[in-house]
Design an enzyme around this catalytic site. Sequence first.
Site, short mmCIF file in Angstrom:
data_model
loop_
_atom_site.label_atom_id
_atom_site.label_comp_id
_atom_site.label_asym_id
_atom_site.label_seq_id
_atom_site.Cartn_x
_atom_site.Cartn_y
_atom_site.Cartn_z
N LYS A 132 14.08 37.47 -65.58
CA LYS A 132 13.84 36.42 -66.39
C LYS A 132 13.85 36.94 -67.89
O LYS A 132 14.06 38.23 -67.96
CB LYS A 132 12.15 36.17 -66.12
CG LYS A 132 11.33 37.40 -66.34
CD LYS A 132 10.01 37.23 -65.61
CE LYS A 132 8.98 38.27 -66.04
NZ LYS A 132 7.76 38.23 -64.95
N TYR A 141 11.15 46.37 -99.83
CA TYR A 141 10.12 45.35 -100.01
C TYR A 141 8.60 45.62 -100.38
O TYR A 141 8.27 46.57 -99.74
CB TYR A 141 10.25 44.25 -99.08
CG TYR A 141 11.31 43.47 -99.10
CD1 TYR A 141 11.57 42.23 -99.95
CD2 TYR A 141 12.23 43.22 -97.86
CE1 TYR A 141 12.71 41.48 -100.01
CE2 TYR A 141 13.29 42.21 -97.68
CZ TYR A 141 13.57 41.32 -98.84
OH TYR A 141 14.44 40.67 -98.95
#
Length: 372
Positions: free
Chosen positions: A41, A263
């Site tokens: 899956k 950042y």
Amino acid sequence: MADVKSYSSRPVLTVNLTALAENYKYLAAKASPAKVGASVKADAYGLGAAVVGRALYGAGCRIFFVAHAGEGKILRTAIGSKASIYVLSGNTPQDTAIFFGSKLKPVINSLTQARDWVKACQPVKHAPRTALHFDTGINRLGIPKEEAEIFATDKTLLTDLDVDLVMSHLACSGEPNHPLNAIQLARFKKIAGRMPMVPLSLANTGAIYLGPEYHFKLVRTGIGLYGGKITDNPQDEQVKPVVELHAPVLQIKTVKAGETLGYNASFTAKNDMKIAIVSAGYADGLPVNLSGSDKRIVTSARLGKSRVDVIGRVSMDYTILDITDYDGFVELGAKAVFFGEDLENQAAHAHMINYEVMTHLGARCRKIYVNE
Ligand SMILES: *Cc1c(COP(=O)(O)O)cnc(C)c1O
């Protein structure tokens, strides 16, 4: 003049198909005489369901599990008509045609799904067989206790469903001492005793290590195939790493003491530093929680034979590495490596589970399948 090495800015996810096949065989030996089915899956946990499915088929796997009919359709095209493909979410009204078209077996999780499926099958000549999934205590998807009685007594319904697997799913298989394991096992045996004589399945990867009484006829493995460890005793799990994220070095520069990096200026250079900007960020599945700030360096990447710290914030596309003390020569295009043997550690440092890290890796990286 030395040749300029050719490289791309795009990060690469390497998927080791040899290790995958070896893990399948290792788990098959552990689970024997039970068979091993593969959970593919979520695009085989991010690694690519078509290629992974074919490799597992080549290793001998003939039973597969996906979450949705659409995933089953892709897998069916990849592996051909012979293997069983079960859809864990079961049949849903919009997907019926895909079930019939791709010969997918619904995992029936409720009376509603059971009745819908029987009705949908009426005009169909050779409808796929089905699995019944009883909820024995996870209280997630699955036939609830109050409906189990109806399945046990309604012989017509059972005949119409043409069941070829009865299953349940454990909530705590990674924790051998959790009392819920034995409780679920007892409930599963009780329900199974009232079902027609079809193969039974309770175990996922973790439950293989709980012992043979949990194995029944089929175990459903996912994370272990992909090299993930999940139990309290990871040293018991001799699976090999399958996945690495390779981030190419795009730039090397020096920064002066006192400068901040990345950042939010979350990391300050205490001395003059040499840094490498590598091409992989959170859009490639590198968790932002692996960022290294003034407060704490969280993780490192492998560069050549050494390890170098991740400093500053992991951004969408780029990550900064401290190569000040790196003893080798770093050329542009050299690859910094994440995960692999560090998967569990790095996932823990990111406050994630290995399953979660893995499913985030496949979206943007170029996947390279390796055969050793
Ligand atoms: C995902 C899943 C599995 C596979 O679990 P792993 O822990 O990856 O081995 C097995 N059974 C069900 C019902 C699942 O949802």
